[in-house]
Motif scaffolding. Structure first.
Motif: not given
Length: 242
Positions: A117-121, A124-133, A163-171
């Protein structure tokens, strides 16, 4: 189908040496991504199956194992799959087994997400995180207290970070695999009574395969999931619907 393409993207998949992580890495590569396959043991077998890939040695007993890589290279997709499990009756469960599982499954996952998240922010880019629950993000399970606690935590962190990162383009989303035939479930499948009880509960009538998880991961990593935030997608053969 262009919205499902990952061409031009770089994906880091943790725990990619075998099982679910390997299947996800291969599927992301098949969708066009350059894949960094990370694991405590060799990921050479995984890399050999992908057109554009490299291996990275990382032990997620260190919660900051991926920080240097994420801080020095552009990574567009992060799949947090690395995880361990320990089984014992709760009255016998040791502090070491508690700490080892929580450190890998939850602490390392959070700090890997944080570094991503730090790197993407910063760029100023966008990114995708997929966690394995896990199904044990919703249920209690038996004889796996630290694993259950960690996977409940993964679901919660997925929602918090969304909640924190959606507005910044990180899913930020998660997949909750059902009962999948991997090393982690060898003990269950080897127990005739537990194996039968599990199969009797699954509407699909079979254990899942690692490949069953891969398509969901490609979807959540792609532009097709642009408006999906904070979801925990069950891929369980219908287990939770039963």
């Amino acid at each position: 189908m262009i919205s499902f393409s990952l061409a031009g993207k770089t994906a880091l998949v943790t725990g990619a040496n075998t099982g679910i992580g390997q299947a996800i890495a291969v599927a992301l590569g098949g969708a066009g991504a350059h894949v960094i396959a990370a694991g405590r043991s060799s990921c050479a077998e995984t890399v050999a199956q992908i057109a554009s890939a490299e291996a990275a040695q990382m032990d997620f007993a260190d919660p900051h194992a991926a920080a240097d890589l994420l801080g020095s290279r552009q990574v567009d997709i992060l799949v947090n799959n690395a995880g361990i499990i320990r089984r014992a009756d709760s009255v016998d469960f040791t502090e070491a087994d508690w700490d080892d599982v929580i450190d890998v499954n939850l602490k390392a996952l959070f700090f890997t997400c944080q570094a991503f998240g730090k790197a993407v922010l910063a760029r100023g880019g966008t990114g995708k995180i997929v966690n394995i629950a896990s199904l044990l993000s919703f249920q209690g399970g038996i004889r796996v207290p630290s694993y259950t606690a960690s996977k409940h935590g993964v679901a919660g962190l997925t929602k918090l970070l969304a909640n924190e990162w959606a507005v910044h383009g990180i899913n930020v989303n998660a997949i909750a695999p059902g009962y999948i035939a991997t090393n982690n479930t060898d003990a269950l499948r080897a127990d005739p009574d537990r194996n039968k009880a599990i199969l009797d509960r699954i509407p699909a009538g079979r254990w899942g395969s690692a490949d069953d998880i891969a398509g969901a991961a490609v979807f959540l990593a792609s532009d097709a999931a642009q408006y999906v935030h904070g979801a925990v997608l069950n891929v369980d053969g219908g287990w939770l619907a039963r």
